[in-house]
Motif scaffolding. Structure first.
Motif: not given
Length: 269
Positions: A239-255
Motif C-alpha cells: 500500500h502507498p502509505a506503507v511504502l512511504s512510512a517504511v524505509r526498507r523495501h524488498t521485491a513483490s510477493n510475486e517476485e
C-alpha cells in the motif's frame, strides 16, 4: 546485519503469491532460516482455520499471530493459546457510530472459527462457505456467546482507506481500526490490539528484543510490526502509505521478496 532470531511475516500479499500459494523458493528460504536457528511467526489478519490450511500444505509449524493480534495460535497442536477479544458492548457501540459516519455499512463478527454476518454484509470470503453463518439482523450479531476476535465493517461503495479515516475520527478511542486491503473492508479489534502489540508480548516472553526481529508486510495492518521490528521490509506491491512510512523495501510477493531478504540474511543467495 546479524541473522535475526525471529522472522515475523504477513501472509496475503507478502509471503503468498496472488494465487494464495507459497512458492518453492520462499519455502526453501523459510526452512533454511529455521535450520539456522530462527523462529518463524506468521502474523496475519487471517483466522487460525486459514493458517491450518497453509501449514498442512507446507509442513511449516510454530506460532501464528492471527486476526490482527487478537489470537496467538499454536500451529502444531492447533490450539489458541492467547486471546484478546473485542467486548460485545464496544462492538455494538462502534457499529452504531460507524453506521452514522458512513451510512450503508454492513457488519460481521469473526470468532476465529466462524464469521457471523447480518444481511447488509455482502462480502463473501473465498473458501469460507462452511464457516460463514447468516443471522437475521444486526442486533443478532451481539447475541453470540463466543468471544469476538474482530468486528468487520463493509461497504460496497466506500474504499477501505476512507473507512479507516472515518472510523478513527468518529470512534478512535473505542477500538483499534485497520485494514488489510480488502475492498471496502474495515477490521476492528479491541483497543490496543495490533499485530505489533501481540508480537511484542510474544517476543518478550521468549527473551527476544525487537532488534533481533525482521518483519515483512504490505498493508496498513502491517505497519505496526514493520515499525516495531529491528528491520521491517515493505513489499514492492505494498500500500502507498506503507511504502512511504517504511524505509526498507524488498521485491513483490510475486517476485519472492521475503525469500530475497532471507537469502541475504542467512547467506543462501
Amino acid at each position: 546485519m546479524r541473522p535475526p532470531r525471529l522472522i515475523a511475516t504477513d501472509l496475503d500479499g507478502t509471503l503468498l503469491r496472488r494465487s494464495g500459494v507459497l512458492s518453492d523458493r520462499t519455502l526453501r528460504a523459510l526452512r533454511s532460516a529455521v535450520g539456522a536457528g530462527a523462529e518463524i511467526v506468521l502474523v496475519t489478519a487471517r483466522p487460525p482455520r486459514f493458517v491450518d490450511m497453509l501449514t498442512a500444505a507446507t509442513g511449516l509449524v510454530g506460532t501464528a499471530v492471527c486476526s490482527n493480534g487478537a489470537l496467538v495460535y499454536d500451529v502444531a497442536v492447533r490450539t489458541v493459546v492467547e486471546q484478546r477479544a473485542l467486548p460485545v458492548a464496544a462492538a455494538r457501540q462502534v457499529a452504531a457510530v460507524l453506521s452514522k459516519a458512513a451510512p450503508g455499512l454492513g457488519f460481521a463478527v469473526e470468532t476465529g472459527h466462524q464469521v457471523l454476518y447480518e444481511p447488509g454484509f455482502g462480502l463473501r470470503f473465498p473458501g469460507g462457505a462452511d464457516t460463514e453463518v447468516a443471522v437475521a439482523s444486526l442486533p443478532d450479531l451481539w447475541l453470540t456467546d463466543v468471544p469476538i476476535t474482530k468486528l468487520l465493517a463493509w461497504s460496497a461503495q466506500l474504499d477501505a482507506d476512507f473507512l479507516l479515516a472515518a472510523a478513527e475520527a468518529a470512534a478512535g478511542g473505542v477500538a483499534q481500526f485497520t485494514h488489510s486491503g480488502g475492498a471496502g473492508l474495515l477490521e476492528i479489534s479491541a483497543p490496543g490490539v495490533s499485530k505489533a502489540s501481540t508480537l511484542a508480548a510474544l517476543c518478550a516472553a521468549r527473551g527476544i528484543d525487537s532488534s533481533e526481529v525482521v518483519a515483512f508486510g504490505d498493508m496498513p495492518n502491517d505497519l505496526t510490526i514493520l515499525q516495531w521490528a529491528g528491520a521491517g521490509y515493505a513489499m514492492a506491491n505494498a500500500h502507498p502509505a506503507v511504502l512511504s512510512a517504511v524505509r526498507r523495501h524488498t521485491a513483490s510477493n510475486e517476485e519472492d521478496g521475503v525469500a530475497v531478504i532471507l537469502e541475504q540474511l542467512f547467506n543462501k543467495a
